[in-house]
Design a protein around this motif. Structure first.
Motif, mmCIF file in Angstrom:
data_model
loop_
_atom_site.group_PDB
_atom_site.id
_atom_site.type_symbol
_atom_site.label_atom_id
_atom_site.label_comp_id
_atom_site.label_asym_id
_atom_site.label_seq_id
_atom_site.Cartn_x
_atom_site.Cartn_y
_atom_site.Cartn_z
ATOM 1 N N LYS A 21 0.817 -1.212 0.000
ATOM 2 C CA LYS A 21 0.000 0.000 0.000
ATOM 3 C C LYS A 21 0.852 1.263 0.000
ATOM 4 O O LYS A 21 0.575 2.220 -0.749
ATOM 5 N N ASP A 25 2.296 0.597 -4.403
ATOM 6 C CA ASP A 25 1.201 1.292 -5.092
ATOM 7 C C ASP A 25 1.576 2.694 -5.592
ATOM 8 O O ASP A 25 1.208 3.064 -6.713
ATOM 9 N N ALA A 28 3.074 2.642 -9.076
ATOM 10 C CA ALA A 28 2.387 1.870 -10.112
ATOM 11 C C ALA A 28 2.470 2.541 -11.478
ATOM 12 O O ALA A 28 2.756 1.891 -12.495
ATOM 13 N N LYS A 78 -2.634 -7.669 -4.368
ATOM 14 C CA LYS A 78 -3.437 -6.444 -4.288
ATOM 15 C C LYS A 78 -2.729 -5.223 -4.882
ATOM 16 O O LYS A 78 -3.318 -4.143 -4.914
ATOM 17 N N THR A 79 -1.510 -5.412 -5.331
ATOM 18 C CA THR A 79 -0.794 -4.271 -5.886
ATOM 19 C C THR A 79 -0.506 -4.500 -7.360
ATOM 20 O O THR A 79 -1.084 -5.379 -8.001
ATOM 21 N N HIS A 80 0.398 -3.742 -7.917
ATOM 22 C CA HIS A 80 0.708 -3.806 -9.349
ATOM 23 C C HIS A 80 1.090 -5.239 -9.747
ATOM 24 O O HIS A 80 1.983 -5.839 -9.162
ATOM 25 N N LYS A 256 -8.804 -6.427 -4.333
ATOM 26 C CA LYS A 256 -8.434 -5.025 -4.529
ATOM 27 C C LYS A 256 -9.447 -4.327 -5.439
ATOM 28 O O LYS A 256 -9.846 -3.176 -5.182
ATOM 29 N N PRO A 348 -6.191 2.970 -11.985
ATOM 30 C CA PRO A 348 -5.693 1.584 -11.987
ATOM 31 C C PRO A 348 -6.644 0.529 -12.525
ATOM 32 O O PRO A 348 -6.204 -0.580 -12.842
#
Length: 383
Positions: A21, A25, A28, A78-80, A256, A348
């Motif tokens: 987070k 993020d 990204a 949950k991220t890139h 996400k 995103p």
């Protein structure tokens, strides 16, 4: 079945959640534009031990079981997705072959550095003529004294440009078909080995894939991984092991997308009310949540089976197929919920939509998973 997590895993899960987070993020958009993961993020990932998730403690890793690993993958997902794939390919198909099939000398030589992230792993099976038809390999390995000489090429190899250690499949006995394939541990500095240009992809920016070329590449005989002629069996084991992890990463991305969508539908108003109060929007959110929860249960069930040492060829194929299609459906609905903003590259949502598409192709297409499932069903019903 017990999916409970011990305190160490829960602690690491919270740390990863905050890390992606606060540290991943924000970069990204930079990852999308430059098609590479910032060195700062990789360095911090090493410090957290993320490159050693699959490697036993005796070799410097965290030695986490599949249930715990899936819990951590869920947070990473949950991220890139480019960053997610860098970590997942290394801790999954990039290292599990050496962990599960390597001899003691190989494990001592490679795993400690791989656990620290000093050496990145990659898995090289796919060729121009051997994608879904994985046994149709053209890369050959011929024994000459105390070495094997490899000639051929691979393509679409994840982590190719950053990897130091490659698990490579090559033909050692053409007359035996699938039983003539052998696995090798190939280092990037071996004579005759070359990495090609970065392949430009629709999504997964930052996760660089490229061709590999073997021109009289010299591989010491001690770098045969497992038994000679067992390479195809090894590949199937490596891929099956990784499918629960891939599903967990898809699960994290789905969650996400739901989180972002819920925040948006509460803030966005049409006809003087938040759009969540419109039934068409509410139903899309309900379907996204239902699909994601089903994927969560299936993922941890298969992960538990892996930890119990059970055979999961059919279940892993089902999970890979289901997880990739759930991710695609959830991403599609997230774009629809967001409307025009969901189609704009500055936000995103459209990135997740593009990244979701590859999950139905890599590590075994959806169609191949159906073949595996039906083949296992036939075996079961013939008993």
């Amino acid at each position: 079945m017990d999916f409970s997590l011990n305190e160490d895993i829960q602690f690491l899960k919270r740390n990863i959640r905050e890390f992606v987070k606060n540290e991943v993020d924000p970069f990204a958009m930079e990852i999308e534009e430059k098609d590479e993961i910032p060195h700062k993020i990789i360095a911090m990932s090493k410090e957290m031990g993320l490159f050693g998730l699959s490697i036993p403690e005796e070799y410097g890793g965290l030695g986490i079981g599949m249930v715990g690993k899936c819990a951590l993958y869920e947070e990473v997902g949950k991220t890139h997705n480019g960053y997610t794939t860098l970590i997942g390919a290394h801790t999954g198909i990039g290292t599990v072959g050496i962990v599960d099939m390597g001899n003691e000398e190989q494990k001592k030589k490679y795993l400690p550095a791989m656990a620290r992230g000093e050496k990145i792993g990659a898995f090289a099976l796919t060729e121009p003529s051997a994608g879904s038809h994985a046994t149709n390999l053209k890369t050959t390995a011929v024994r000459q004294g105390d070495k094997f000489i490899l000639n051929g090429s691979k393509h679409y190899i994840t982590n190719a440009t950053v990897a130091d250690v490659f698990t490579v499949m090559a033909i050692t006995n053409p007359e035996k078909g699938a039983k003539g394939i052998t696995s090798f541990i190939v280092e990037k500095d071996f004579p005759g080995f070359k990495v090609g240009a970065v392949e430009k992809k629709m999504g997964l920016k930052g996760s660089q894939s490229a061709e590999l070329f073997f021109e009289d590449c010299e591989v010491p005989i001690e770098n045969v991984l497992g038994e000679e002629g067992q390479g195809y069996v090894n590949a199937l084991k490596i891929l099956a092991n990784g499918r629960a992890g891939l599903a967990a990463r898809n699960l994290g991305s789905c969650q996400k997308l739901i989180d972002m969508s819920m925040e948006f539908v509460e803030e966005r108003k049409q006809f003087n009310v938040p759009i969540i109060e419109h039934q068409a929007v509410a139903h899309m959110l309900a379907e996204m949540a239902m699909d994601t929860e089903a994927l969560r249960s299936f993922t941890y069930r298969v992960a538990w089976m892996v930890d119990q040492g059970q055979k999961v060829i059919k279940e892993a194929a089902m999970l890979k197929l289901f997880g990739s299609e759930v991710y695609q459906r959830v991403a599609d609905k997230a774009v629809q919920v967001h409307g025009g903003i969901g189609y704009i590259s500055e936000y995103p949502i459209e990135r997740y939509f593009r990244d979701a598409r590859i999950t139905r192709i890599y590590e075994g297409t959806s169609e191949i998973q159906k073949n595996i499932i039906s083949g296992q069903l036939r075996k079961e019903y013939k008993k």
